[in-house]
Write a protein that holds these residues in place. Structure first.
Motif, PDB file in Angstrom:
ATOM      1  N   ARG A   1     -21.804 -31.689  -9.697  1.00 23.03           N
ATOM      2  CA  ARG A   1     -21.050 -32.210 -10.841  1.00 23.03           C
ATOM      3  C   ARG A   1     -21.698 -31.731 -12.143  1.00 23.03           C
ATOM      4  NH1 ARG A   1     -18.179 -36.778 -13.233  1.00 23.03           N
ATOM      5  NH2 ARG A   1     -17.244 -37.271 -11.226  1.00 23.03           N
ATOM      6  N   ARG A   2     -23.002 -31.715 -12.179  1.00 19.66           N
ATOM      7  CA  ARG A   2     -23.735 -31.371 -13.399  1.00 19.66           C
ATOM      8  C   ARG A   2     -23.546 -29.900 -13.792  1.00 19.66           C
ATOM      9  NH1 ARG A   2     -30.051 -32.899 -14.523  1.00 19.66           N
ATOM     10  NH2 ARG A   2     -30.262 -31.843 -16.559  1.00 19.66           N
ATOM     11  N   SER A   3     -23.429 -29.026 -12.822  1.00 22.37           N
ATOM     12  CA  SER A   3     -23.523 -27.593 -13.123  1.00 22.37           C
ATOM     13  C   SER A   3     -22.225 -26.827 -12.884  1.00 22.37           C
ATOM     14  CB  SER A   3     -24.639 -26.961 -12.280  1.00 22.37           C
ATOM     15  OG  SER A   3     -24.410 -27.193 -10.897  1.00 22.37           O
ATOM     16  N   THR A   4     -21.110 -27.527 -12.718  1.00 19.98           N
ATOM     17  CA  THR A   4     -19.829 -26.862 -12.495  1.00 19.98           C
ATOM     18  C   THR A   4     -18.982 -26.908 -13.760  1.00 19.98           C
ATOM     19  OG1 THR A   4     -19.827 -27.382 -10.129  1.00 19.98           O
ATOM     20  CG2 THR A   4     -17.703 -26.892 -11.133  1.00 19.98           C
ATOM     21  N   MET A   5     -18.387 -25.764 -14.105  1.00 19.79           N
ATOM     22  CA  MET A   5     -17.448 -25.677 -15.227  1.00 19.79           C
ATOM     23  C   MET A   5     -16.183 -24.977 -14.748  1.00 19.79           C
ATOM     24  SD  MET A   5     -19.513 -24.855 -18.740  1.00 19.79           S
ATOM     25  CE  MET A   5     -19.378 -23.092 -18.540  1.00 19.79           C
ATOM     26  N   ALA A   6     -15.087 -25.238 -15.446  1.00 18.42           N
ATOM     27  CA  ALA A   6     -13.831 -24.574 -15.115  1.00 18.42           C
ATOM     28  C   ALA A   6     -12.992 -24.423 -16.371  1.00 18.42           C
ATOM     29  CB  ALA A   6     -13.052 -25.367 -14.061  1.00 18.42           C
ATOM     30  N   CYS A   7     -12.233 -23.342 -16.416  1.00 18.33           N
ATOM     31  CA  CYS A   7     -11.307 -23.119 -17.529  1.00 18.33           C
ATOM     32  C   CYS A   7     -10.029 -23.935 -17.298  1.00 18.33           C
ATOM     33  CB  CYS A   7     -10.986 -21.627 -17.649  1.00 18.33           C
ATOM     34  SG  CYS A   7      -9.922 -21.017 -16.321  1.00 18.33           S
ATOM     35  N   THR A   8      -9.057 -23.754 -18.179  1.00 20.09           N
ATOM     36  CA  THR A   8      -7.811 -24.525 -18.093  1.00 20.09           C
ATOM     37  C   THR A   8      -7.027 -24.213 -16.826  1.00 20.09           C
ATOM     38  OG1 THR A   8      -7.665 -24.644 -20.497  1.00 20.09           O
ATOM     39  CG2 THR A   8      -5.625 -24.962 -19.259  1.00 20.09           C
ATOM     40  N   GLY A   9      -6.948 -22.938 -16.461  1.00 23.60           N
ATOM     41  CA  GLY A   9      -6.283 -22.556 -15.224  1.00 23.60           C
ATOM     42  C   GLY A   9      -4.770 -22.551 -15.313  1.00 23.60           C
ATOM     43  N   ILE A  10      -4.146 -22.325 -14.175  1.00 24.66           N
ATOM     44  CA  ILE A  10      -2.710 -22.068 -14.110  1.00 24.66           C
ATOM     45  C   ILE A  10      -1.872 -23.290 -14.466  1.00 24.66           C
ATOM     46  CG2 ILE A  10      -2.304 -22.656 -11.694  1.00 24.66           C
ATOM     47  CD1 ILE A  10      -0.688 -20.035 -11.481  1.00 24.66           C
ATOM     48  N   GLU A  11      -2.458 -24.466 -14.464  1.00 28.28           N
ATOM     49  CA  GLU A  11      -1.699 -25.667 -14.806  1.00 28.28           C
ATOM     50  C   GLU A  11      -1.066 -25.548 -16.192  1.00 28.28           C
ATOM     51  OE1 GLU A  11      -2.338 -30.529 -15.066  1.00 28.28           O
ATOM     52  OE2 GLU A  11      -4.079 -29.189 -14.905  1.00 28.28           O
ATOM     53  N   PHE A  12      -1.816 -24.966 -17.135  1.00 30.06           N
ATOM     54  CA  PHE A  12      -1.302 -24.869 -18.506  1.00 30.06           C
ATOM     55  C   PHE A  12      -1.431 -23.484 -19.142  1.00 30.06           C
ATOM     56  CE2 PHE A  12      -2.700 -29.428 -18.264  1.00 30.06           C
ATOM     57  CZ  PHE A  12      -1.443 -29.997 -18.363  1.00 30.06           C
ATOM     58  N   CYS A  13      -2.302 -22.630 -18.633  1.00 37.31           N
ATOM     59  CA  CYS A  13      -2.612 -21.369 -19.312  1.00 37.31           C
ATOM     60  C   CYS A  13      -1.708 -20.237 -18.839  1.00 37.31           C
ATOM     61  CB  CYS A  13      -4.068 -20.987 -19.094  1.00 37.31           C
ATOM     62  SG  CYS A  13      -4.525 -19.430 -19.885  1.00 37.31           S
ATOM     63  N   LYS A  14      -1.136 -19.509 -19.800  1.00 36.78           N
ATOM     64  CA  LYS A  14      -0.222 -18.407 -19.469  1.00 36.78           C
ATOM     65  C   LYS A  14      -0.944 -17.202 -18.876  1.00 36.78           C
ATOM     66  CE  LYS A  14       1.330 -18.220 -23.608  1.00 36.78           C
ATOM     67  NZ  LYS A  14       2.049 -17.772 -24.824  1.00 36.78           N
ATOM     68  N   LEU A  15      -2.225 -17.073 -19.119  1.00 37.47           N
ATOM     69  CA  LEU A  15      -2.964 -15.923 -18.605  1.00 37.47           C
ATOM     70  C   LEU A  15      -3.522 -16.157 -17.205  1.00 37.47           C
ATOM     71  CD1 LEU A  15      -4.986 -14.961 -21.814  1.00 37.47           C
ATOM     72  CD2 LEU A  15      -2.815 -14.021 -21.024  1.00 37.47           C
ATOM     73  N   ALA A  16      -3.513 -17.391 -16.759  1.00 33.48           N
ATOM     74  CA  ALA A  16      -4.174 -17.723 -15.501  1.00 33.48           C
ATOM     75  C   ALA A  16      -3.385 -17.228 -14.294  1.00 33.48           C
ATOM     76  CB  ALA A  16      -4.390 -19.225 -15.394  1.00 33.48           C
ATOM     77  N   ILE A  17      -4.145 -16.951 -13.250  1.00 26.65           N
ATOM     78  CA  ILE A  17      -3.565 -16.499 -11.983  1.00 26.65           C
ATOM     79  C   ILE A  17      -3.709 -17.576 -10.912  1.00 26.65           C
ATOM     80  CG2 ILE A  17      -3.753 -14.710 -10.184  1.00 26.65           C
ATOM     81  CD1 ILE A  17      -4.855 -12.851 -12.405  1.00 26.65           C
ATOM     82  N   VAL A  18      -4.726 -18.443 -11.052  1.00 25.54           N
ATOM     83  CA  VAL A  18      -4.977 -19.471 -10.043  1.00 25.54           C
ATOM     84  C   VAL A  18      -5.270 -20.810 -10.716  1.00 25.54           C
ATOM     85  CG1 VAL A  18      -5.911 -17.749  -8.452  1.00 25.54           C
ATOM     86  CG2 VAL A  18      -7.474 -19.057  -9.905  1.00 25.54           C
TER      87      VAL A  18
END
Length: 558
Positions: free
Chosen positions: A416-433
């Motif tokens: 939990r402490r060391s994991t990060m994630a971007c916005t992703g396909i839920e909202f981002c037009k550039l995302a693939i997954v």
């Protein structure tokens, strides 16, 4: 007959203003020339908010809106395979009628009233969405253009803004989450951050840069300074005392580059002027012909730090900078999670939202918890975390209990402490997954699978939905770049290309990318468990994960 001589071909101009190349060379540059992007605010207030989404000029919608912190979010129902097949100019078919809105929080700092306002915006206008970004901002989704003026009226009187939160302009200035309170800090750079924001954010002379300009200023090395366009890092000069070491030209995305030291020591009161000089060099000499080569990192790669410093001194500062030493590199990453003593004897408490995902409801509850604990200062971090400052010893247990009930542990698992994630396909037009929810589920899985493996230095795990590296995949111990992959049955499914052994600080660099090392989303838990257990088995003494990756056999990394 002598062979005819052809004249040598003149090299193409790169759109550098200082060299007289003022004619725009791509649609983005033409749009910025046609109308200063900051002018879009008046159209939002006077036209678009009254007439609705369909009234928005396309040049504003897909360009100038960014200067007000607004991007159209992804229309639901379009899979990642479609994203991967689109050319950049075709991405408009992914536009939804709702927006992502980014609130810039320079220095990552808010008080209780500001935090409550951020929560209220989410609840009233963003369907209770909110993410803590890895640039210390708060990001909303489901924002309607009709509501944007009302949001500004709610946050701006409290000292917050969305101006230049996105776009080809000076983005948020990151600062240490514990500036002014850390026992390890010699000089608090907050006055320099405040001065930069006061003088230069919204400055029309700086609102048309070749590309984005990311800044970080901190005494401690807790702001990912190696991958910003400009950073000032605390250092003691043997003759002049405490000041800041100047770094320029870092960045990730598809052409990652570690920033370079200019070898200059800058006292605190000169930081704003030197910052202004560097951004003007970028504005005037930066490459504007090709968008993918327009960041300052390409300019410094071609010039080198010596020439860059010379141009800065001779043409923009009108004086020489003082030579200075490099700062010492900390022995381990600084993320401020947990309970720590402040220099005044009180405490700060850092907690870990799951991959930065919170909500308006959560932000309001954090404000209440901080107030009950006697605190009026909350900070967001470059690692998608939240820190509450100024907590007395007798209020600690109550605050930790309150935050834990909100799903914000002060003593999180290493995953939990060391994991990060971007916005992703839920909202981002550039995302693939998908990334956010995938990261949250992956952490839960790893907490069970690897309960018996507790590294003394956390192993960072970063998930990104596309190659743009918003979640800093190339500088993670385990970096996962989203793409469509083929599973064992031959199906095209969501998956990730794996980067291993990247890092900042002692392990500053981009690690090791194995040809063909890809995993499906469904296989992530199996893969991470496998490689972490191999590290634990083969680790030599206090060897860090990134060190092991560089020497490990290729088969052990698969």
């Amino acid at each position: 007959m002598a062979p005819s001589k052809t004249a040598p071909r003149r090299p193409k101009g790169q759109g550098q203003w200082k060299l007289g190349h003022r004619e725009p060379l791509n649609p983005n540059e033409r749009s910025k020339r046609d109308d200063n992007p900051l002018n879009v605010r008046a159209r939002i207030e006077n036209v678009y908010a009254k007439r609705g989404f369909d009234s928005i000029d396309p040049a504003d919608l897909r360009g100038r809106f960014r200067w007000m912190g607004l991007y159209t979010q992804r229309r639901p129902g379009i899979d990642g395979g479609r994203t991967a097949a689109l050319e950049p100019e075709e991405l408009e078919e992914l536009d939804d009628e709702y927006f992502m809105m980014r609130v810039r929080l320079d220095g990552g700092s808010v008080d209780v009233a500001q935090l409550r306002a951020l929560g209220e915006v989410s609840q009233r206008y963003g369907r209770d969405t909110a993410d803590v970004t890895d640039r210390e901002n708060i990001q909303y989704h489901w924002i309607r253009v009709e509501d944007v003026p009302a949001i500004w009226k709610l946050i701006e009187p409290l000292g917050m803004q969305t101006t230049e939160a996105c776009g080809d302009c000076p983005r948020v200035v990151m600062g240490s989450p514990v500036a002014g309170v850390s026992a390890d800090e010699v000089v608090d750079p907050t006055p320099a951050i405040d001065e930069i924001v006061r003088r230069f954010i919204g400055d029309r002379e700086l609102s048309n840069l070749p590309r984005k300009f990311k800044s970080a200023i901190s005494w401690q090395q807790d702001v990912a300074h190696e991958i910003n366009d400009i950073s000032f890092v605390g250092v003691e000069h043997p003759e002049h005392g405490p000041g800041f070491d100047l770094w320029v030209g870092g960045g990730l995305s598809t052409n990652p580059r570690i920033a370079e030291r200019l070898g200059a020591w800058v006292p605190l009161d000169e930081v704003p002027d030197v910052w202004h000089g560097v951004i003007q060099v970028f504005r005037d000499y930066g490459y504007r012909r090709l968008r993918h080569r327009a960041r300052i990192k390409f300019l410094i790669a071609d010039w080198g730090p010596e020439k860059f410093r010379q141009i800065l001194e001779d043409e923009y500062l009108g004086r020489k900078l003082v030579d200075g030493p490099a700062p010492a590199v900390p022995e381990r990453p600084i993320d401020h999670v947990g309970v720590h003593k402040q220099k005044d004897g009180r405490n700060y408490v850092g907690v870990a939202p799951p991959s930065g995902r919170v909500s308006g409801t959560t932000l309001l509850a954090v404000a209440d918890a901080a107030e009950r604990a006697g605190s009026d200062r909350i900070r967001f971090t470059p690692y998608q975390k939240i820190v509450v400052l100024d907590v007395a010893d007798d209020r600690l247990d109550g605050l930790i209990e309150d935050l834990n009930r909100l799903g914000l542990p002060a003593r999180p698992s290493t995953w939990r402490r060391s994991t990060m994630a971007c916005t992703g396909i839920e909202f981002c037009k550039l995302a693939i997954v998908e990334t956010k929810e995938r990261a949250i589920r992956l952490v839960e899985d790893l907490e069970k699978r690897l309960a018996d493996v507790v590294p003394d230095v956390p192993i960072s795990l970063h998930l990104n939905g596309c190659p743009n590296a918003c979640a800093r995949t190339q500088v993670a111990d385990i970096g996962l770049k989203g793409q469509i992959v083929t599973d064992a049955e031959g199906n095209q499914v969501e998956g990730f290309q794996v980067h291993l052994g990247g890092g900042l600080g002692l392990d500053s660099g981009f690690g090791r990318k194995l040809r063909g090392l890809k995993v499906t989303s469904a296989e992530l838990g199996d893969y991470v468990e496998r490689v972490v257990r191999r590290f634990a088995e083969q680790r030599d003494g206090d060897e860090r994960f990134a060190q092991w990756v560089l020497r490990a056999d290729e088969e052990d990394l698969k």
